[in-house]
Write an enzyme that holds these catalytic residues in place. Structure first.
Site: not given
Ligand code: ADE
Ligand SMILES: CSC[C@H]1O[C@H](OP(=O)(O)O)[C@H](O)[C@@H]1O
Length: 295
Positions: A213, A215
Protein backbone atom coordinates in the site's frame (compact mmCIF):
# COMPACT_ATOMS: atom_id res chain seq x y z
CA UNK A 1 22.40 -25.70 18.21
CA UNK A 2 24.80 -25.61 15.30
CA UNK A 3 28.21 -23.95 15.32
CA UNK A 4 27.88 -20.88 13.11
CA UNK A 5 30.65 -22.06 10.81
CA UNK A 6 28.87 -25.31 10.07
CA UNK A 7 26.51 -25.86 7.15
CA UNK A 8 23.67 -23.35 6.87
CA UNK A 9 20.23 -23.85 8.35
CA UNK A 10 17.89 -21.31 6.83
CA UNK A 11 15.25 -19.72 9.01
CA UNK A 12 12.28 -18.02 7.42
CA UNK A 13 10.07 -15.67 9.39
CA UNK A 14 6.76 -15.29 7.58
CA UNK A 15 4.89 -12.06 8.10
CA UNK A 16 1.31 -11.04 7.45
CA UNK A 17 -0.30 -13.44 4.98
CA UNK A 18 2.48 -16.03 5.14
CA UNK A 19 1.60 -18.56 7.81
CA UNK A 20 3.18 -21.69 6.34
CA UNK A 21 5.53 -22.85 3.62
CA UNK A 22 4.40 -25.59 1.30
CA UNK A 23 6.51 -28.05 -0.66
CA UNK A 24 8.87 -28.89 2.22
CA UNK A 25 10.11 -32.48 2.48
CA UNK A 26 9.84 -34.21 5.87
CA UNK A 27 7.85 -31.25 7.15
CA UNK A 28 7.05 -31.30 10.86
CA UNK A 29 5.74 -28.63 13.26
CA UNK A 30 7.66 -28.79 16.54
CA UNK A 31 6.96 -26.75 19.65
CA UNK A 32 10.20 -25.20 20.87
CA UNK A 33 10.98 -23.91 24.31
CA UNK A 34 12.98 -20.77 24.89
CA UNK A 35 14.51 -19.29 28.03
CA UNK A 36 12.89 -16.00 27.00
CA UNK A 37 9.27 -17.23 27.04
CA UNK A 38 6.86 -18.39 24.34
CA UNK A 39 7.64 -18.03 20.64
CA UNK A 40 4.80 -16.94 18.33
CA UNK A 41 4.04 -20.54 17.36
CA UNK A 42 5.60 -23.95 16.85
CA UNK A 43 8.41 -24.04 14.27
CA UNK A 44 7.99 -25.86 10.97
CA UNK A 45 11.07 -27.97 10.19
CA UNK A 46 11.65 -29.37 6.71
CA UNK A 47 13.89 -29.55 3.67
CA UNK A 48 13.84 -27.75 0.34
CA UNK A 49 16.09 -29.21 -2.36
CA UNK A 50 18.09 -30.95 0.37
CA UNK A 51 18.59 -27.73 2.37
CA UNK A 52 17.36 -27.65 6.00
CA UNK A 53 14.73 -24.97 6.57
CA UNK A 54 13.00 -23.76 9.72
CA UNK A 55 9.88 -21.63 9.32
CA UNK A 56 8.13 -19.47 11.94
CA UNK A 57 4.91 -17.53 11.30
CA UNK A 58 5.72 -14.23 13.02
CA UNK A 59 2.16 -13.53 14.18
CA UNK A 60 1.29 -17.20 14.77
CA UNK A 61 -0.97 -19.29 12.56
CA UNK A 62 -4.27 -17.45 12.22
CA UNK A 63 -2.47 -14.14 12.88
CA UNK A 64 -3.16 -14.09 16.63
CA UNK A 65 -0.42 -11.68 17.74
CA UNK A 66 -0.14 -7.95 17.19
CA UNK A 67 3.36 -6.46 16.60
CA UNK A 68 3.63 -5.13 20.20
CA UNK A 69 2.64 -8.53 21.59
CA UNK A 70 5.30 -10.48 19.72
CA UNK A 71 7.95 -12.08 21.91
CA UNK A 72 10.82 -11.24 19.55
CA UNK A 73 13.42 -12.59 21.98
CA UNK A 74 11.71 -15.98 22.25
CA UNK A 75 11.33 -16.15 18.45
CA UNK A 76 15.02 -15.53 17.76
CA UNK A 77 16.20 -17.66 20.71
CA UNK A 78 14.00 -20.56 19.52
CA UNK A 79 15.46 -20.25 16.02
CA UNK A 80 18.99 -20.25 17.43
CA UNK A 81 18.16 -23.37 19.44
CA UNK A 82 16.80 -24.94 16.24
CA UNK A 83 20.25 -24.43 14.68
CA UNK A 84 19.29 -21.55 12.39
CA UNK A 85 22.32 -19.70 11.00
CA UNK A 86 20.64 -17.27 8.59
CA UNK A 87 17.18 -15.66 8.70
CA UNK A 88 15.10 -14.40 5.80
CA UNK A 89 12.33 -12.12 7.04
CA UNK A 90 9.27 -11.73 4.82
CA UNK A 91 7.33 -8.60 5.66
CA UNK A 92 4.40 -6.57 4.39
CA UNK A 93 5.19 -2.86 4.26
CA UNK A 94 3.64 0.42 3.23
CA UNK A 95 5.43 2.49 0.60
CA UNK A 96 6.68 5.99 1.35
CA UNK A 97 7.78 6.63 -2.25
CA UNK A 98 5.89 7.10 -5.50
CA UNK A 99 8.30 4.79 -7.35
CA UNK A 100 7.70 1.86 -4.97
CA UNK A 101 4.15 0.83 -5.85
CA UNK A 102 2.24 -2.10 -4.30
CA UNK A 103 3.62 -5.40 -5.60
CA UNK A 104 7.25 -4.21 -5.49
CA UNK A 105 9.83 -5.85 -3.26
CA UNK A 106 12.56 -3.94 -1.43
CA UNK A 107 15.69 -5.60 -0.04
CA UNK A 108 16.03 -3.13 2.79
CA UNK A 109 19.49 -2.41 4.16
CA UNK A 110 18.71 0.12 6.90
CA UNK A 111 16.09 0.64 9.59
CA UNK A 112 14.93 3.50 11.74
CA UNK A 113 13.68 1.99 14.98
CA UNK A 114 10.85 4.06 16.48
CA UNK A 115 9.39 1.19 18.53
CA UNK A 116 9.12 1.78 22.27
CA UNK A 117 7.15 -1.04 23.90
CA UNK A 118 9.39 -4.03 23.22
CA UNK A 119 12.26 -5.95 24.83
CA UNK A 120 15.15 -5.00 22.57
CA UNK A 121 18.08 -7.01 23.87
CA UNK A 122 18.94 -10.46 25.17
CA UNK A 123 21.45 -8.77 27.44
CA UNK A 124 20.80 -6.65 30.54
CA UNK A 125 21.63 -6.41 34.24
CA UNK A 126 24.36 -8.92 35.11
CA UNK A 127 25.50 -9.34 31.51
CA UNK A 128 25.86 -6.23 29.40
CA UNK A 129 26.78 -6.30 25.72
CA UNK A 130 26.75 -3.76 22.90
CA UNK A 131 26.74 -5.16 19.36
CA UNK A 132 27.15 -3.08 16.23
CA UNK A 133 24.06 -2.68 14.08
CA UNK A 134 25.63 -0.10 11.79
CA UNK A 135 24.82 -2.50 8.96
CA UNK A 136 21.80 -4.33 10.36
CA UNK A 137 21.26 -6.53 7.31
CA UNK A 138 23.66 -9.22 6.10
CA UNK A 139 25.02 -7.98 2.76
CA UNK A 140 25.84 -11.53 1.69
CA UNK A 141 22.18 -12.60 2.04
CA UNK A 142 21.24 -9.36 0.24
CA UNK A 143 23.55 -10.25 -2.68
CA UNK A 144 21.94 -13.69 -3.03
CA UNK A 145 18.40 -12.33 -2.73
CA UNK A 146 19.09 -9.66 -5.35
CA UNK A 147 20.51 -12.26 -7.73
CA UNK A 148 17.52 -14.57 -7.19
CA UNK A 149 15.01 -11.74 -7.69
CA UNK A 150 16.81 -10.74 -10.89
CA UNK A 151 16.66 -14.28 -12.26
CA UNK A 152 12.89 -14.31 -11.66
CA UNK A 153 12.48 -10.77 -13.09
CA UNK A 154 10.66 -9.72 -9.93
CA UNK A 155 10.12 -5.97 -9.43
CA UNK A 156 12.66 -5.62 -6.68
CA UNK A 157 14.83 -2.77 -5.45
CA UNK A 158 18.14 -3.36 -3.69
CA UNK A 159 18.55 -1.08 -0.68
CA UNK A 160 16.16 1.10 1.22
CA UNK A 161 15.28 2.29 4.69
CA UNK A 162 12.46 0.61 6.60
CA UNK A 163 10.83 2.83 9.22
CA UNK A 164 9.71 0.64 12.14
CA UNK A 165 6.74 2.06 14.05
CA UNK A 166 5.11 0.65 17.17
CA UNK A 167 1.55 0.29 15.86
CA UNK A 168 -0.84 -1.41 15.88
CA UNK A 169 -2.64 1.62 14.42
CA UNK A 170 -1.34 2.81 11.07
CA UNK A 171 0.35 6.24 10.93
CA UNK A 172 -1.25 9.64 10.99
CA UNK A 173 -0.81 11.63 7.77
CA UNK A 174 1.61 13.97 9.56
CA UNK A 175 3.72 11.02 10.73
CA UNK A 176 3.71 9.53 7.25
CA UNK A 177 4.94 12.84 5.79
CA UNK A 178 7.57 13.13 8.54
CA UNK A 179 9.02 9.70 7.69
CA UNK A 180 9.03 10.65 4.00
CA UNK A 181 10.93 13.85 4.82
CA UNK A 182 13.50 11.70 6.64
CA UNK A 183 14.12 9.77 3.43
CA UNK A 184 12.54 6.52 4.60
CA UNK A 185 11.39 4.22 1.81
CA UNK A 186 8.97 1.78 3.44
CA UNK A 187 7.14 1.45 6.74
CA UNK A 188 6.18 -1.52 8.89
CA UNK A 189 5.80 -2.60 12.51
CA UNK A 190 7.86 -5.74 12.96
CA UNK A 191 11.46 -5.73 11.82
CA UNK A 192 12.77 -4.14 14.99
CA UNK A 193 13.90 -5.39 17.40
CA UNK A 194 13.90 -8.59 15.32
CA UNK A 195 16.96 -7.55 13.29
CA UNK A 196 18.87 -6.31 16.36
CA UNK A 197 18.19 -9.55 18.23
CA UNK A 198 19.28 -11.67 15.27
CA UNK A 199 22.57 -9.73 15.29
CA UNK A 200 23.00 -10.36 19.03
CA UNK A 201 22.32 -14.05 18.40
CA UNK A 202 24.97 -14.05 15.65
CA UNK A 203 22.46 -15.02 12.97
CA UNK A 204 22.63 -13.42 9.51
CA UNK A 205 19.43 -11.47 8.82
CA UNK A 206 17.85 -10.02 5.69
CA UNK A 207 14.41 -8.66 4.93
CA UNK A 208 12.30 -8.97 1.84
CA UNK A 209 9.88 -6.07 2.29
CA UNK A 210 6.80 -6.56 0.14
CA UNK A 211 4.93 -3.35 -0.63
CA UNK A 212 1.18 -3.64 -0.06
CA UNK A 213 0.00 0.00 0.00
CA UNK A 214 0.95 3.68 -0.11
CA UNK A 215 0.26 4.19 3.60
CA UNK A 216 -1.79 7.43 3.88
CA UNK A 217 0.36 10.16 2.29
CA UNK A 218 -0.54 9.57 -1.37
CA UNK A 219 -3.36 11.80 -2.62
CA UNK A 220 -4.14 9.47 -5.52
CA UNK A 221 -4.60 6.38 -3.35
CA UNK A 222 -6.92 5.42 -0.53
CA UNK A 223 -5.52 5.36 3.00
CA UNK A 224 -4.16 1.95 3.96
CA UNK A 225 -6.59 -0.68 5.31
CA UNK A 226 -6.08 -4.30 6.35
CA UNK A 227 -8.30 -5.42 3.44
CA UNK A 228 -6.02 -3.65 0.99
CA UNK A 229 -2.90 -5.14 2.58
CA UNK A 230 -4.34 -8.66 2.49
CA UNK A 231 -5.48 -8.37 -1.14
CA UNK A 232 -2.03 -7.28 -2.32
CA UNK A 233 -0.38 -9.87 -0.13
CA UNK A 234 -2.16 -12.73 -1.87
CA UNK A 235 -0.17 -11.84 -5.01
CA UNK A 236 3.00 -11.00 -3.11
CA UNK A 237 2.99 -14.26 -1.18
CA UNK A 238 3.29 -16.30 -4.41
CA UNK A 239 6.21 -14.15 -5.53
CA UNK A 240 7.81 -14.53 -2.10
CA UNK A 241 7.53 -18.32 -2.29
CA UNK A 242 9.15 -18.29 -5.74
CA UNK A 243 11.95 -16.09 -4.42
CA UNK A 244 12.61 -18.46 -1.51
CA UNK A 245 12.81 -21.44 -3.88
CA UNK A 246 15.25 -19.54 -6.09
CA UNK A 247 17.50 -18.26 -3.31
CA UNK A 248 17.81 -21.39 -1.17
CA UNK A 249 20.29 -23.22 -3.45
CA UNK A 250 22.50 -20.11 -3.44
CA UNK A 251 22.60 -20.07 0.36
CA UNK A 252 23.22 -23.80 0.63
CA UNK A 253 26.76 -23.45 -0.68
CA UNK A 254 28.19 -21.70 2.39
CA UNK A 255 30.79 -23.82 4.14
CA UNK A 256 32.52 -21.17 6.22
CA UNK A 257 31.31 -18.47 8.62
CA UNK A 258 29.66 -15.39 7.13
CA UNK A 259 32.32 -13.17 5.55
CA UNK A 260 30.40 -10.04 6.72
CA UNK A 261 30.96 -10.85 10.39
CA UNK A 262 27.39 -11.72 11.44
CA UNK A 263 28.47 -15.05 12.96
CA UNK A 264 31.07 -13.30 15.11
CA UNK A 265 29.01 -10.27 16.18
CA UNK A 266 29.63 -10.89 19.89
CA UNK A 267 33.41 -11.12 19.64
CA UNK A 268 33.93 -7.55 20.88
CA UNK A 269 30.54 -6.85 22.43
CA UNK A 270 30.42 -8.16 26.01
CA UNK A 271 31.64 -5.64 28.59
CA UNK A 272 30.63 -7.16 31.95
CA UNK A 273 33.72 -8.56 33.64
CA UNK A 274 33.84 -12.26 34.49
CA UNK A 275 33.48 -11.71 38.26
CA UNK A 276 30.49 -9.41 37.84
CA UNK A 277 28.42 -11.69 35.64
CA UNK A 278 25.10 -13.00 36.94
CA UNK A 279 25.04 -16.82 36.57
CA UNK A 280 21.23 -16.86 36.20
CA UNK A 281 21.37 -14.36 33.35
CA UNK A 282 24.25 -16.26 31.77
CA UNK A 283 22.26 -19.50 31.86
CA UNK A 284 19.44 -17.86 29.88
CA UNK A 285 21.96 -16.83 27.25
CA UNK A 286 23.22 -20.38 26.63
CA UNK A 287 21.94 -20.52 23.06
CA UNK A 288 22.35 -16.91 22.01
CA UNK A 289 25.79 -16.27 23.50
CA UNK A 290 27.13 -19.69 24.52
CA UNK A 291 29.91 -19.35 21.93
CA UNK A 292 31.49 -16.39 23.70
CA UNK A 293 30.37 -17.02 27.29
CA UNK A 294 31.31 -20.69 27.32
CA UNK A 295 29.07 -23.49 28.49
N1 ADE B 1 1.21 1.34 5.74
C1 ADE B 1 1.69 0.49 6.64
N2 ADE B 1 2.13 0.93 7.84
C2 ADE B 1 2.64 0.06 8.73
N3 ADE B 1 2.73 -1.25 8.54
C3 ADE B 1 2.32 -1.74 7.37
N4 ADE B 1 2.28 -2.98 6.88
C4 ADE B 1 1.76 -2.94 5.66
N5 ADE B 1 1.43 -1.68 5.32
C5 ADE B 1 1.76 -0.89 6.37
C1 LIG C 1 -1.68 -6.54 8.24
S1 LIG C 1 -0.94 -4.99 7.93
C2 LIG C 1 0.11 -4.58 9.27
C3 LIG C 1 1.06 -5.66 9.69
O1 LIG C 1 1.75 -6.22 8.54
C4 LIG C 1 3.14 -6.11 8.74
O2 LIG C 1 3.58 -7.26 9.44
P1 LIG C 1 4.73 -8.26 8.92
O3 LIG C 1 6.02 -7.50 8.89
O4 LIG C 1 4.76 -9.36 9.93
O5 LIG C 1 4.32 -8.73 7.53
C5 LIG C 1 3.24 -4.85 9.57
O6 LIG C 1 4.50 -4.67 10.14
C6 LIG C 1 2.14 -5.02 10.56
O7 LIG C 1 2.47 -5.89 11.59
Amino acid sequence: MAEPGSVPVIGIIGGSGIYEIDGLKNAEWRKMTSSFGEPSDALLFGELDGQRLVFLPRHGRGHKLSPSDLNFRANIDAMKRAGVTEILSLSAVGSLREDLPPGHFVLVDQFIDRTFARQKSFFGPGMVAHVSVADPVCGRLGDHLAAAAGELSLPCRRGGTYMVMEGPQFSTRAESELYRSWGCDVIGMTNMPEAKLAREAEICYATVAMVTDYDCWHEGHDDVTVDQVVQTLLGNADKARALIKQVVPKLSGRRDICDRGCHRALDAAVITQAGARDPVVMARLDAVAGRVLGG
